[in-house]
Scaffold this motif. Structure first.
Motif, PDB file in Angstrom:
ATOM      1  N   ALA A   1      63.074 -90.008  45.684  1.00  0.00           N
ATOM      2  CA  ALA A   1      64.320 -90.782  45.635  1.00  0.00           C
ATOM      3  C   ALA A   1      65.526 -89.842  45.707  1.00  0.00           C
ATOM      4  O   ALA A   1      66.462 -90.071  46.491  1.00  0.00           O
ATOM      5  CB  ALA A   1      64.371 -91.618  44.356  1.00  0.00           C
ATOM      6  N   GLN A   2      65.513 -88.782  44.917  1.00  0.00           N
ATOM      7  CA  GLN A   2      66.663 -87.866  44.910  1.00  0.00           C
ATOM      8  C   GLN A   2      66.828 -87.174  46.261  1.00  0.00           C
ATOM      9  O   GLN A   2      67.954 -87.014  46.757  1.00  0.00           O
ATOM     10  CB  GLN A   2      66.514 -86.829  43.788  1.00  0.00           C
ATOM     11  CG  GLN A   2      66.583 -87.471  42.406  1.00  0.00           C
ATOM     12  CD  GLN A   2      67.109 -86.526  41.323  1.00  0.00           C
ATOM     13  OE1 GLN A   2      67.917 -85.649  41.591  1.00  0.00           O
ATOM     14  NE2 GLN A   2      66.651 -86.734  40.092  1.00  0.00           N
TER      15      GLN A   2
ATOM     16  N   MET B   1      75.172 -86.090  40.776  1.00  0.00           N
ATOM     17  CA  MET B   1      73.971 -86.941  40.744  1.00  0.00           C
ATOM     18  C   MET B   1      73.661 -87.303  39.302  1.00  0.00           C
ATOM     19  O   MET B   1      73.358 -86.445  38.481  1.00  0.00           O
ATOM     20  CB  MET B   1      72.781 -86.177  41.345  1.00  0.00           C
ATOM     21  CG  MET B   1      71.446 -86.900  41.213  1.00  0.00           C
ATOM     22  SD  MET B   1      71.250 -88.323  42.323  1.00  0.00           S
ATOM     23  CE  MET B   1      70.685 -87.482  43.821  1.00  0.00           C
ATOM     24  N   ILE B   2      73.746 -88.591  39.006  1.00  0.00           N
ATOM     25  CA  ILE B   2      73.327 -89.099  37.709  1.00  0.00           C
ATOM     26  C   ILE B   2      72.009 -89.816  37.921  1.00  0.00           C
ATOM     27  O   ILE B   2      71.886 -90.642  38.832  1.00  0.00           O
ATOM     28  CB  ILE B   2      74.399 -90.026  37.104  1.00  0.00           C
ATOM     29  CG1 ILE B   2      75.697 -89.232  36.906  1.00  0.00           C
ATOM     30  CG2 ILE B   2      73.917 -90.646  35.799  1.00  0.00           C
ATOM     31  CD1 ILE B   2      76.842 -90.040  36.354  1.00  0.00           C
ATOM     32  N   ALA B   3      71.015 -89.450  37.114  1.00  0.00           N
ATOM     33  CA  ALA B   3      69.654 -89.949  37.331  1.00  0.00           C
ATOM     34  C   ALA B   3      69.020 -90.282  35.994  1.00  0.00           C
ATOM     35  O   ALA B   3      69.348 -89.673  34.974  1.00  0.00           O
ATOM     36  CB  ALA B   3      68.820 -88.884  38.045  1.00  0.00           C
TER      37      ALA B   3
ATOM     38  N   THR C   1      70.214 -87.758  33.172  1.00  0.00           N
ATOM     39  CA  THR C   1      70.755 -86.430  33.464  1.00  0.00           C
ATOM     40  C   THR C   1      71.934 -86.545  34.421  1.00  0.00           C
ATOM     41  O   THR C   1      72.053 -87.506  35.192  1.00  0.00           O
ATOM     42  CB  THR C   1      69.697 -85.521  34.119  1.00  0.00           C
ATOM     43  OG1 THR C   1      69.212 -86.167  35.311  1.00  0.00           O
ATOM     44  CG2 THR C   1      68.539 -85.239  33.180  1.00  0.00           C
ATOM     45  N   ILE C   2      72.807 -85.545  34.336  1.00  0.00           N
ATOM     46  CA  ILE C   2      73.895 -85.414  35.286  1.00  0.00           C
ATOM     47  C   ILE C   2      73.771 -84.019  35.894  1.00  0.00           C
ATOM     48  O   ILE C   2      73.807 -83.014  35.174  1.00  0.00           O
ATOM     49  CB  ILE C   2      75.265 -85.654  34.610  1.00  0.00           C
ATOM     50  CG1 ILE C   2      76.399 -85.456  35.597  1.00  0.00           C
ATOM     51  CG2 ILE C   2      75.471 -84.817  33.370  1.00  0.00           C
ATOM     52  CD1 ILE C   2      77.724 -86.031  35.096  1.00  0.00           C
ATOM     53  N   ASN C   3      73.547 -83.977  37.182  1.00  0.00           N
ATOM     54  CA  ASN C   3      73.266 -82.710  37.867  1.00  0.00           C
ATOM     55  C   ASN C   3      72.204 -81.907  37.117  1.00  0.00           C
ATOM     56  O   ASN C   3      72.317 -80.682  36.962  1.00  0.00           O
ATOM     57  CB  ASN C   3      74.542 -81.894  38.048  1.00  0.00           C
ATOM     58  CG  ASN C   3      75.511 -82.584  38.998  1.00  0.00           C
ATOM     59  OD1 ASN C   3      75.107 -83.394  39.838  1.00  0.00           O
ATOM     60  ND2 ASN C   3      76.792 -82.274  38.874  1.00  0.00           N
ATOM     61  N   GLY C   4      71.187 -82.613  36.624  1.00  0.00           N
ATOM     62  CA  GLY C   4      70.053 -81.961  35.970  1.00  0.00           C
ATOM     63  C   GLY C   4      70.215 -81.700  34.487  1.00  0.00           C
ATOM     64  O   GLY C   4      69.241 -81.365  33.807  1.00  0.00           O
ATOM     65  N   GLN C   5      71.440 -81.853  33.966  1.00  0.00           N
ATOM     66  CA  GLN C   5      71.685 -81.618  32.535  1.00  0.00           C
ATOM     67  C   GLN C   5      71.584 -82.932  31.771  1.00  0.00           C
ATOM     68  O   GLN C   5      72.131 -83.940  32.206  1.00  0.00           O
ATOM     69  CB  GLN C   5      73.088 -81.031  32.319  1.00  0.00           C
ATOM     70  CG  GLN C   5      73.308 -79.700  33.002  1.00  0.00           C
ATOM     71  CD  GLN C   5      72.364 -78.631  32.481  1.00  0.00           C
ATOM     72  OE1 GLN C   5      72.218 -78.455  31.276  1.00  0.00           O
ATOM     73  NE2 GLN C   5      71.685 -77.944  33.397  1.00  0.00           N
TER      74      GLN C   5
END
Lengths: 262, 262
Positions: free
Chosen positions: A10-11, A126-128, A136-140
């Motif tokens: 998806a990402q 990217m918020i996931a 996460t936001i950009n992996g954080q």
């Protein structure tokens, strides 16, 4: 179901779609009206949705896909795995501003939100979220939202809901905006939802949203403790166009009961 | 007067101020109320203004400086060279969002705008103009604004001006927002002005702005053909807090006459 593999796919697909949209800004964007002169669609909304449909069909032929522009499946129920995508949320911003628009995607299994994404194309944010595993936001990791007071709150609300309208009592909305610290309006439901789940706004509501506007955001919301629903405090029905609110949990009940329920 | 040297010094000082603000986001921001609970100031607004005052006083001791927080000179007239600075325009966004705020600066000579800047700190977007030499965004020339139709326009207007208020006839504003393509509200006058001069918005107005909110933007506006003034079509008086509008030239006259003059 391999959730991790779906997340990676998806990402990757969202980022590739974002690159295609960015490239299109160097070319002429074709703009067409849908229901009115303020309800617009472009060739890129359609091309990007078709790209998602093709990619998902190839990778997961047993899944179904619902998109704003209608190139996916005709969906009457949410049984099985359904991808719900808005290829460009904030089309007017895409046209007029070349920024402040998002790709947003939710993956639902038998009606339950499993994965959610809001990708702000021009900033690359990217918020996931994966259900039960946090957002996460950009992996954080995004922390759970702390409580907030009305007096300190920023609310996403378009000026049109403060003017007389068929959908909501504008006089009560006026009382709300006079109580909170301020209001903002960004012109993309997904962008405003992304602001609520990160605490940049404390609530956002709009009167006529559809599954593709909110499906991704609803999965993210549950991971950070934001509450989504209708203005009557019911779950948002993804099969209907209807009012939608997302709010910090400390504001939600008072917000709808005192200001928004007609 | 070496305008080029002032331009270089101004941009360097603004960027250094921006770095200081960014660093402060890792620390606790001290928030204080000014006139009301929605009129806030932080230690950083004050520190950054003091930084500008010190830098300008050292580099140009014969110039005067006017700042929002009052650390500059007490200014009753615009004779000579006056720097007009808002160290953080969009303080509420700074506090609640950690983004969507600007440093904005105008340098005026005997009341004429000579240099103007709007620097969006978190994105690093620098919009700059020297009177008669055009405007730039991150060093690239900004083209003159093309005409736009009301029906295609996006207008920056806060919801509070659509609710009943002391400053403007909200029923006429309501008619305006029903005519245009859409409205947006970003919570920083300088940010919204930066959107108008780059064509991302086609107009913006607010009821109670001061010199530091608009001085930089007015210099930029004249270089791209945007019109600034009061709601009565008069020049904005930098010595008074008053209503302000900036608009694409093709909209300005009809906008104020048909919708905004009380």
């Amino acid at each position: 179901m391999d959730v991790h593999a779906i997340d990676q796919f998806a990402q990757k697909t969202i980022r590739e779609a974002g690159e295609r949209i960015k490239h299109s800004l160097n070319e002429t964007i074709k703009v067409m009206e849908k229901s009115s002169s303020s309800d617009l669609v472009t060739n890129m909304d359609m091309e990007i949705e078709q790209f998602f449909v093709k990619e998902v069909n190839e990778a997961y032929p047993e899944h179904r896909i619902l998109g704003e522009e209608g190139f996916g499946d005709s969906i009457q129920h949410l049984n099985g795995v359904v991808w719900i995508v808005d290829p460009i949320d904030g089309t007017t911003n895409f046209i007029n501003q070349h920024r402040n628009f998002c790709i947003t995607l939710g993956v639902y299994v038998d009606g339950m939100g499993m994965l959610g994404y809001i990708y702000q194309v021009m900033t690359g944010e990217m918020i996931a979220a994966v259900q039960g595993q946090g957002a996460t936001i950009n992996g954080q990791p995004i922390p759970k939202l702390p409580p907030v007071r009305f007096e300190d709150a920023l609310i996403g609300v378009n000026a049109s809901w403060v003017a007389p309208n068929r959908h909501i009592d504008h006089e009560r909305v006026t009382k709300l905006i006079q109580r909170v610290r301020g209001t903002r309006s960004y012109g993309s439901a997904a962008l405003e939802i992304s602001y609520v789940v990160t605490g940049r706004l404390d609530a956002y509501f709009s009167m006529r949203l559809s599954a593709w506007d909110v499906a991704g955001g609803m999965v993210i919301a549950q991971e950070v403790g934001a509450i989504c629903g209708t203005l009557h405090g019911k779950p948002f029905d993804l099969m209907k166009k209807q009012p939608f609110i997302i709010a910090n949990a400390s504001l939600y009940k008072e917000l709808i009961e005192d200001y928004l329920v007609k």
